[in-house]
Design an enzyme around this catalytic site. Structure first.
Site, PDB file in Angstrom:
ATOM      1  CB  ALA A 154      -0.932   0.000   1.215  1.00 52.48           C
ATOM      2  CD  GLU A 180       0.787   2.146   3.792  1.00 52.91           C
ATOM      3  OE1 GLU A 180       1.306   3.273   3.623  1.00 52.91           O
ATOM      4  OE2 GLU A 180       1.460   1.089   3.722  1.00 52.91           O
TER       5      GLU A 180
END
Length: 884
Positions: free
Chosen positions: A264, A300
């Protein structure tokens, strides 16, 4: 090999940028055959007398304007890497128009198409494939992005920040305008355009602001987003409570993409995720994958502060954001589930993979001094070892001072691009500690050896521990300075933990005198504990307090004591691993002279205690039952003999399976209670122990056990149990199960062939099967209808699974595994250099093996080195592997 050898970039050569970019305005016109990108930059000179030199790769330049004036071709220079304009004012507006072809971009860097969706990946240096720019992390700018596309084909148009305009245009087109008020480097830029649906939720921050949370996926995946959304909200709440960090935009978006090189990306306000890290459902997702989704979503999100609001000055500081954020996400996951289980899982990865990296040709410090291709430094050293270094700071300071240090770091550097030294300085300033020696962890490569001996003086009632540290030579330094090593420890007596009294050593908790942290700062150092009434068993490196190779000669009785009585969960697991290693190594020695060596009964005794003690955490028992991997055992050998390791480990496993078949069956039945599916820690723990027991039952593989496994496969109501049974059957060494293997593989594929992530598991279970047929199978699967050489997830499942997680087959003495991998790397070199370089890792370890295998592995590396169009990514790995 390419005649133009890539240049090495050095940390010592860092210079501040010649120009800054105060504002960046981008317009993307998405056409069927190409994309037109108009970039308007507000530029200011920072260094006198320098030309404007902008990065760019694979760009078709349409026009260039400086201060509103169109430049002729004679007024600028353009090559494969830069656009240079010699004569520019001190403050001016720069505009360029480029034409790019995302549909042809197989590297998955910059702007590319994943199926019918446009998306971006700009970290580390992908933005230069979009437009000419100062593509370096210390150039921060305020971005405004306009996207224009056909509304029917691409109804969703996304970029960073807040949406400030949406407009319907003529000819069925539409546009959106996004503005990010926070300064950011271009590597955090993101764009997505596609036909997507979304699910929404909201989060109210501690200060009362309401934030819209939105996850974008394809229609078919709408029901697989709930877990990611819950994980996101938990992460936002945790970051406020533990670090005092609030989210700063009105909307937080996640987009799931099939084709993605990484897990990600933390693009400001618009996180782009590999589908494997966001989609989760009971029927299609294992518990391990559920936990990965939770961890990656948190990772993230946490980057919003540790990476975005405060970013890296240069790529040598990559661990500044990644190591710190991995530490943060590990602590979050520990709080969400079992802290001990999470720690053991992280240490297992570190010791089996990162320690091997430290011992190989690609060894580098957490803060590298040089690189050729930065993509090659997205490594376990930067991430996992970097997190361990941050954890050691946390251990040395304690949670309160560490929090003060992180608060100071964020407040002092908000909106800046900074260095690892800046992070450590904040910790120094709040604690008054001297971290000069500690910085060796950042600047020296390699895993330290920590050798420990002990002596008990019965007359004086003293117990002395002597520590000796050393570290092997690596490319950046032959002689290593001593590391600052925190060793959390305790002493065990017959009745339990003993009180500790040692001059100069202070317990981290005033109300607990049974454990402490010793600080090893010298090459050799001793600590003497007083008033020790009996000869103790030392419990060393509790919670794995430092990323070192601990060398202490425990007797097997001492290991059994630690397994059963140590209060530290990590040390209990580690004692179990050490006992297994000792027994396996003993069998390896005996296998060289006799075909059927005995297996020490002590390991059976230890495992029986685990299986029969119902007070233990099932998840921990499952971890302790798992024998050390063949890869990890290989790292303990000077010359790795994979055949010997495999057969010795298998013999020990079979002995345990036969001797404890009744206990494994009892454990399986006890954990197999029919309850409603849940992904809470207790449910995951039950399933993990159940499937660990099933694995051993299938090693024994009586007719009863096979039927039990087959029944679980066909009746399971969740992917963890279905896949656990599938793996137990497919990985069995029993020739009698050949027809059953084919049956379950065909059944599984027929059932799940429309689920790409499940099909990846189907590839992986075959590529990692430690049986002779696997080498033929992986070659056949390359032509399977579901395999796609352009999809990184499938590459990792099939090629990576075989070469990185199936040592006995990959290292077949014929060299077929090496030839297989070499052929795939040569195919991928020009298509996706980043993935090719990462898949190359197993061949880089050629010096670890016997002479015959060395020659075969080296031959494949040399073939790759001779490619005429060798990419920078692959060039760096290959040349270091061959010539270091």
């Amino acid at each position: 090999m390419s005649k133009n050898q890539p240049k090495t970039i050095y940390l010592k050569d860092y210079k501040k940028p010649d120009f800054s970019i105060e504002k960046t305005q981008l317009t993307f016109e998405l056409e069927d055959e190409y994309t037109l990108v108009t970039s308007t930059l507000s530029i200011k000179r920072e260094q006198a007398g320098q030309p404007l030199r902008l990065h760019g790769q694979e760009l078709e330049l349409v026009s260039v304007k400086v201060a509103g004036r169109l430049l002729s071709q004679e007024e600028y220079d353009q090559d494969d890497e830069f656009l240079t304009v010699a004569d520019v004012p001190d403050v001016f507006e720069f505009e360029c128009v480029t034409k790019i072809y995302p549909q042809n971009n197989a590297s998955l860097e910059g702007l590319y198409k994943s199926n019918t969706m446009y998306c971006t990946q700009c970290e580390a240096e992908g933005f230069r494939k979009i437009t000419y720019y100062l593509d370096r992390p210390d150039v921060l700018s305020e971005f405004t992005t306009t996207i224009i596309a056909d509304k029917k084909q691409y109804p969703v148009l996304l970029s960073n920040g807040n949406k400030i305009q949406e407009e319907k245009l003529v000819d069925g087109r539409h546009k959106t305008v996004w503005h990010d008020p926070h300064l950011k480097p271009c590597y955090l830029f993101a764009l997505v355009a596609g036909d997507l649906i979304h699910i929404d939720d909201h989060f109210v921050t501690a200060s009362g602001r309401e934030v819209l949370l939105r996850i974008f996926v394809e229609e078919k995946d709408k029901k697989k987003c709930a877990h990611a959304m819950t994980s996101l909200k938990n992460a936002m709440k945790w970051d406020e409570e533990v670090y005092g960090r609030e989210y700063d935009l009105d909307i937080f978006m996640i987009v799931a993409v099939d084709d993605f090189n990484m897990g990600a990306m933390e693009n400001k306000g618009l996180n782009i995720f590999n589908t494997s890290c966001v989609l989760a459902a009971q029927e299609t997702t294992t518990d391990e994958a559920f936990q990965r989704v939770e961890g990656v979503v948190a990772h993230e999100y946490f980057h919003n502060w540790s990476g975005n609001r405060v970013t890296c000055r240069d790529w040598f500081q990559l661990s500044l954001k990644e190591g710190f954020t991995v530490f943060r996400d590990a602590e979050f996951s520990a709080d969400m589930g079992s802290r001990t289980v999470k720690r053991v899982e992280d240490v297992s990865l570190l010791r089996s993979m990162q320690f091997a990296e430290d011992a190989g040709p690609m060894a580098h410090p957490v803060q590298p001094s040089s690189f050729i291709e930065i993509s090659n430094f997205y490594t376990l050293t930067i991430y996992e070892k970097g997190a361990e270094v941050v954890r050691m700071i946390h251990t040395l300071l304690g949670p309160e001072l560490f929090r003060k240090g992180s608060d100071l770091y964020f407040e002092r550097h908000d909106g800046q691009a900074v260095t690892i030294e800046d992070f450590v300085a904040a910790m120094r300033d709040v604690s008054g500690r001297d971290f000069d020696q500690f910085m060796n962890w950042y600047r020296q490569a390699g895993t330290p050896d920590l050798r420990v001996t002990s002596k008990y003086d019965e007359e004086q009632k003293t117990y002395t521990l002597n520590f000796k540290q050393s570290c092997r030579a690596t490319s950046e330094s032959a002689e290593k300075k001593p590391f600052h090593i925190p060793v959390a420890m305790g002493l065990l007596g017959e009745a339990g933990a003993l009180p500790l009294k040692c001059d100069g050593v202070v317990s981290p908790e005033t109300n607990d005198n049974t454990h402490c942290v010793l600080e090893i700062t010298e090459a050799e150092q001793s600590f003497t504990f007083e008033n020790v009434q009996e000869c103790p068993v030392p419990s060393l490196l509790r919670n794995f307090s430092a990323p070192v190779k601990l060398r202490y000669r425990y007797s097997r009785d001492e290991l059994l004591t630690l397994m059963s009585r140590d209060e530290d969960g990590f040390c209990r697991w580690d004692a179990c691993q050490e006992l297994a290693i000792q027994v396996i190594q003993e069998v390896m020695t005996e296998l060289t002279t006799e075909p059927a060596p005995s297996v020490d009964e002590k390991i059976i005794t230890g495992y029986k205690r685990l299986l029969t003690d119902e007070t233990l955490d099932p998840a921990m028992v499952a971890l302790m039952l798992k024998l050390p991997s063949e890869g990890y055992i290989a790292e303990l050998q000077t010359v790795a003999d994979m055949d010997l390791i495999h057969h010795a480990r298998a013999r020990v496993e079979r002995k345990l399976a036969v001797a404890l078949k009744d206990e494994f069956m009892s454990t399986y039945l006890r954990m197999n209670e029919q309850t409603e599916f849940a992904v809470d820690s207790a449910s995951i723990a039950r399933r993990s122990l159940k499937n660990a027991a099933l694995h051993y039952l299938m090693v024994h593989a009586s007719a009863e056990h096979v039927e039990l496994c087959k029944e679980q496969f066909y009746t399971a109501n969740n992917m963890t149990d279905e896949y656990g049974a599938l793996k137990a059957i497919v990985h069995s060494s029993k020739a009698s199960l050949k027809d059953l293997k084919q049956e379950v593989l065909e059944s599984f594929y027929a059932k799940w062939k429309h689920e790409p992530l499940v099909v990846n598991q189907w590839f992986a279970v075959q590529s990692t099967a430690p049986i002779p047929e696997t080498n033929k199978t992986v070659n056949e699967l390359l032509t399977h209808e579901a395999f796609d050489l352009k999809n990184p997830n499938k590459l990792r499942a099939l090629i990576g699974g075989f070469s990185m997680r199936n040592p006995i087959c990959f290292h077949d003495k014929s060299g077929s595994g090496y030839r297989f991998l070499g052929e795939q790397i040569r195919k991928l070199n020009s298509q996706n250099p980043q993935v090719a370089a990462r898949l190359l890792t197993p061949l880089t370890k050629w010096k670890k093996f016997d002479e015959g295998r060395q020659k075969l592995m080296l031959a494949e590396l040399q073939k790759i080195e001779q490619l005429p169009d060798l990419s920078k990514d692959v060039y760096e790995v290959v040349t270091k592997s061959i010539h270091s």
